[in-house]
Design an enzyme around this catalytic site. Sequence first.
Site: not given
Length: 264
Positions: A62, A59
Site C-alpha cells: 500500500h 502494508e
Amino acid sequence: MSSAAVRRQERRISPVFLAVLAVMAVTGWAVWTDFAALPGVAVFLFVTSAWIVSLCLHEYAHARTALHGGDITVGAKGYLTLNPFAYTHAVLSVVLPVLFVIMGGIGLPGGAVFIEQGRIKGRWKHSLVSAAGPLANVLFAVVCTAPFWLGMLDGVPAAFRYALAFLAFLQVTAALLNLLPVPGLDGYGIVEPWLSYRVKRQIEPYAPYGFFVVIALLFVPVVNGAFFDAVDALMRSLGVDDLTRYCGSELFRFWEGTPEYCPI
C-alpha cells in the site's frame, strides 16, 4: 542530513522485520529437516512468523504504491521500513490478524496504513493503492503453492508441505475478504474513486463498521459455507487438495493433537 540520507533512513528495513524474517527462516528449516522434537510447534512458529511477514508486505505494498502515486509522506511515517509497529493501526494490522489465525485459522484483513489521499491524483492511482495490499497476499499465495501447481513435491517433507498449504490458505482468505467492496476494506477502496460524491457521502457513516460486519457475517452458516467453498475451489485450482490444507491447519494447532490421517 541531506535529503538522500533521509530517504535512505526512511527506507531502511526495520530490525523488527528482520527478526521476524529470521524466525521464519529458522523455523522453516526446522520443519523441513524435522529437527524439532515437536513438529507442530515448529509449524506453528513458521506459519505465524510467515503470516506476520505477509502482513508487513501487505502494508508495505500500500505504502510503496502510494509513494509512487504522489504521497511522499509515507516514508516519514515509517511505512517503508516494513516495521509492523509503524502502522497506523498496529492492533488491527498485526495483532488481531495473528490472534484470528491462532484461534480460528483464517486470514483476517488488517487495518490499512494512513494515506494522504489528497496528494494522489487520478482515480486509477487511488484504486491501485488499495489493490496493492491484496495483490501482495495473492503473490504470497502463488509462491507458497508453486511446488503444488508446478508438480515439484518430490522430496518435500510432509510437514513442510502441510505448512505451505495452510499458509497459502491464510493468504487466499485474506485476499478474498480484503477484496470485498465493503467500506473499511481494500475492495471498497478500489471502487470508491469511481463512485459519485453523493453515494460516497451516504456510505461514509458506515465505513467504520464494515470490517466488523464482515466478521459477523462469517458466523452465519450459509455465508460461511459459501465463502469457504470458494476458498477451497481456489486452493484446488492452485494444486492444493483439501486434505493437505486441513492437515496443515491441524498441525498448526499442535495443542489439539495431529490426526492419524496426517502422517508426518
